[in-house]
Scaffold this motif. Structure first.
Motif, mmCIF file in Angstrom:
data_model
loop_
_atom_site.group_PDB
_atom_site.id
_atom_site.type_symbol
_atom_site.label_atom_id
_atom_site.label_comp_id
_atom_site.label_asym_id
_atom_site.label_seq_id
_atom_site.Cartn_x
_atom_site.Cartn_y
_atom_site.Cartn_z
ATOM 1 N N ALA A 173 0.834 -1.208 0.000
ATOM 2 C CA ALA A 173 0.000 0.000 0.000
ATOM 3 C C ALA A 173 0.866 1.253 0.000
ATOM 4 O O ALA A 173 0.571 2.218 -0.719
ATOM 5 N N TYR A 174 1.946 1.253 0.768
ATOM 6 C CA TYR A 174 2.850 2.400 0.816
ATOM 7 C C TYR A 174 3.500 2.636 -0.545
ATOM 8 O O TYR A 174 3.519 3.754 -1.056
ATOM 9 N N MET A 175 3.998 1.555 -1.153
ATOM 10 C CA MET A 175 4.687 1.685 -2.435
ATOM 11 C C MET A 175 3.742 2.137 -3.550
ATOM 12 O O MET A 175 4.170 2.808 -4.493
ATOM 13 N N LYS A 176 2.473 1.787 -3.441
ATOM 14 C CA LYS A 176 1.493 2.163 -4.462
ATOM 15 C C LYS A 176 0.799 3.492 -4.154
ATOM 16 O O LYS A 176 -0.052 3.931 -4.911
ATOM 17 N N GLY A 177 1.181 4.117 -3.041
ATOM 18 C CA GLY A 177 0.588 5.401 -2.672
ATOM 19 C C GLY A 177 -0.872 5.288 -2.258
ATOM 20 O O GLY A 177 -1.642 6.225 -2.440
#
Length: 90
Positions: free
Chosen positions: A21-25
């Motif tokens: 989720a963090y990497m995909k914003g």
């Protein structure tokens, strides 16, 4: 000492989901801020996030090279060859 394997698996899965989720914003501002703070204080999570980011980057680079080769191969086909292939396919 008893270790609950199910709890460990669930925690690892949750970490993977949060890293994704963090990497995909896909985190809210508050979720992202909390995750970044956790990365600062949790070396295992930080290492895992770095490893996943490197893997994703490598996979994208391999995919881009493969895409370039495929595109070059497609561009080298003449119009007549393409028409012939389409005739055979229909």
């Amino acid at each position: 000492m008893n270790i609950d394997i199910n709890h460990i698996d669930e925690k690892l899965f949750q970490d993977d989901e949060r890293i994704d989720a963090y990497m995909k914003g896909k985190m809210s501002e508050s979720e992202e801020a909390a995750f970044i703070e956790e990365l600062k204080s949790n070396p295992e999570l930080k290492e895992k996030a770095i490893t996943i980011a490197r893997m994703v980057k490598g996979m994208k680079e391999v995919g881009a090279r493969r895409d370039k080769k495929t595109l070059a191969a497609m561009q080298s086909v003449s119009e007549e060859e393409l028409k012939e292939v389409l005739k055979e396919a229909t």
